[in-house]
Design an enzyme around this catalytic site. Structure first.
Site, short mmCIF file in Angstrom:
data_model
loop_
_atom_site.label_atom_id
_atom_site.label_comp_id
_atom_site.label_asym_id
_atom_site.label_seq_id
_atom_site.Cartn_x
_atom_site.Cartn_y
_atom_site.Cartn_z
N LYS A 179 3.85 18.52 15.15
CA LYS A 179 2.86 17.44 15.01
C LYS A 179 3.09 16.41 16.12
O LYS A 179 3.97 15.56 16.02
CB LYS A 179 2.95 16.76 13.65
CG LYS A 179 1.87 15.68 13.47
CD LYS A 179 2.19 14.72 12.36
CE LYS A 179 1.26 13.51 12.41
NZ LYS A 179 1.38 12.71 13.64
N GLU A 223 15.92 11.07 14.27
CA GLU A 223 16.30 10.36 15.48
C GLU A 223 15.43 9.12 15.52
O GLU A 223 14.22 9.19 15.75
CB GLU A 223 16.09 11.24 16.71
CG GLU A 223 16.87 10.77 17.93
CD GLU A 223 16.11 9.74 18.73
OE1 GLU A 223 16.44 8.54 18.59
OE2 GLU A 223 15.21 10.12 19.48
N CYS A 280 13.92 4.79 22.94
CA CYS A 280 14.82 4.44 21.84
C CYS A 280 16.24 4.17 22.33
O CYS A 280 16.99 3.43 21.70
CB CYS A 280 14.83 5.55 20.78
SG CYS A 280 15.26 7.18 21.43
N GLU A 283 14.13 -4.02 17.44
CA GLU A 283 13.70 -3.16 18.54
C GLU A 283 12.31 -3.60 19.01
O GLU A 283 11.34 -3.53 18.27
CB GLU A 283 13.66 -1.70 18.09
CG GLU A 283 13.39 -0.73 19.21
CD GLU A 283 13.48 0.72 18.77
OE1 GLU A 283 13.99 1.54 19.55
OE2 GLU A 283 13.06 1.03 17.64
#
Length: 483
Positions: free
Chosen positions: A177, A251, A285, A385
């Site tokens: 996906k 992750e 990330c 973040e």
């Protein structure tokens, strides 16, 4: 404008179950560049059924690992002449600067395929062991089954390869996906799978929204979910998999620190942080956006960082000279701008950058590369973040405090240390709590080394031998001793 009215299900291009479509918008021009069919729940059911049949009855899981590796090598060979085309596609759909796209988005994944194939061939698929009671024990590694691989928009092909290829080498079938922002490279890859020799049913590609992802994750025909995305979304994925006792790899986010020791060269640090903190326009990330510098040389390192940031060409991502392109979507631009405003309200000093458009840019989802000084670890810009080109520079007094500040976050994905004394750097690397770390370099996503995080940065590992083994179960076979 590209049009795709079909879905790739079970190795074939087929009509979707519904009429919904996804518009892919250029982050640079803000114009629609593609319109593709969106998958629905019935399409997930079809893809899972095809994947189950391919795994339960088909040849792929039963091939010798060397045969599966050969298919992956053929796939890499098919990508090689199309690298320029794929890089341009990724630049168009998510705004990565073309020079970065050619290397990191396309060439590295292609090279990783060969490395993964080598690892799979040399993996001990069966291992004899002597039992405690004198019997012979055979440990056999077998594929987990049907895998749902959910990939975000920031490094679409790279992250797809990091999930799809190890799962295939393990013998699994995969439902991929891609993010609705970046489905085009996944479709380009799908076109090559059959040519590489992958049997029908082994891979499906289903672009769709979050609801589709939730349905896929919870589907009873899926044996494992491999998810890369935000920590908030990862918690929901983990909860769904936990309730169904389903394997899961996560992750997730990061807020990594680059620890600058007092013996490091300021120019070398600035050059390293350009990659470590601002790669992919800060949309990574692993981005090390917290720069920890000693109080004794704070201004010296800050000046070098600011000079580096102000020298970066910002603009059209198709220009090979561009270092910082647009962010992927308007919502991401607004998010990063809001954090810049938060930082100013919190009392951090805005040294360069800001929330207005870069000079010479009149449209597109751009944010000026930004540096905050006088940042306290308790500030939101040092804890949350941001996922954009924003660096925060924090002071520390000694190595022990540097480690404490580096660890003062819920995340633990990556990090680095910069020093002229490698042994001192390794001492810092061993103490900081993170899944990956670099000494005098941004941590490189090495196909031979496991990648993943601790704390809120995730569960499990990708890449390396461990990445393939994450798609394998171990069966113990005990043979009674001869009488």
């Amino acid at each position: 404008m590209q049009q795709q009215e079909h879905l790739f299900i079970g190795g074939e291009w087929v009509a979707p179950s519904g009429t919904a479509t996804i518009e892919v918008v250029s982050p640079h021009s803000e114009q629609v560049i593609a319109r593709i069919a969106a998958a629905g729940r019935e399409d997930v059911d079809r893809a899972v059924a095809a994947a189950r049949q391919a795994f339960d009855e088909g040849p792929w899981p039963r091939l010798d690992p060397a045969e599966r590796a050969e298919v992956i090598r053929r796939l890499a060979a098919l990508i090689k002449p199309r690298r320029k085309e794929l890089a341009e596609l990724i630049t168009a759909e998510m705004g990565a600067p073309i020079s970065f796209a050619k290397l990191s988005h396309v060439t590295l994944p292609m090279l990783m395929m060969g490395a993964f194939a080598d690892i799979a061939v040399n993996l001990p698929w069966e291992e004899p062991r002597k039992g405690f009671y004198g019997q012979d024990i055979l440990l056999r590694k077998e594929p987990i089954g049907v895998v749902a691989a959910i990939v975000p928009w920031n490094m679409p092909l790279f992250l797809t390869v990091g999930k799809l290829v190890p799962a295939l080498l393990a013998g699994c079938s995969v439902i991929l996906k891609p993010s609705p922002e970046t489905p085009l490279d996944a479709y380009a890859l799908a076109d090559l799978l059959g040519e590489a020799g992958l049997p029908p049913g082994v891979v499906s590609v289903l672009p769709g929204d979050r609801d589709l992802g939730e349905y896929l994750v919870a589907h009873p025909g899926v044996d494992k979910v491999s998810f890369t995305g935000s920590t908030a979304a990862g918690r929901l994925v983990a909860a769904s998999c936990g309730s169904n006792l389903k394997r899961v790899s996560l992750e997730l986010g990061g807020k990594s620190a680059a620890v600058v020791l007092d013996d490091a060269d300021p120019a070398a640090v600035a050059a390293g942080v350009e990659i470590a903190g601002l790669m992919n326009s800060g949309q990574a990330c692993v981005a090390q956006t917290r720069i920890l510098v000693p109080r004794s040389r704070y201004d010296e390192y800050l000046d070098a960082l600011v000079a580096m940031v102000e020298s970066l060409p910002v603009g059209d991502p198709t220009d090979p000279a561009t270092k910082v392109g647009p962010l992927v979507a308007r919502r991401q631009q607004e998010r990063v701008r809001s954090y810049i405003e938060v930082g100013q309200k919190e009392g951090a000093r805005l040294v360069t950058g800001g929330s207005d458009l870069p000079a010479g840019v009149e449209s597109g989802w751009y944010v000026r590369p930004t540096v905050f000084a006088d940042v306290d670890s308790s500030m939101r810009i040092a804890q949350e973040e941001i996922f954009g080109p924003v660096l925060t520079v924090l002071p520390y007094s000694d190595d022990a405090e540097a480690v404490r500040v580096a660890d003062d976050t819920e995340y633990g994905l990556s990090g680095s240390v910069w020093t002229s004394d490698v042994e001192r750097g390794l001492a810092i690397a061993r103490r900081v709590r993170s899944g990956t770390f670099g000494v005098n370099q941004a941590y490189s996503m090495d196909p031979n080394a496991p990648f993943g995080g601790v704390k809120a940065s995730g569960i499990g590992r990708e890449l390396g031998r461990e990445g393939i083994e994450s798609y394998l179960d171990v069966k113990s076979i005990s043979v009674a001793p001869a009488s």
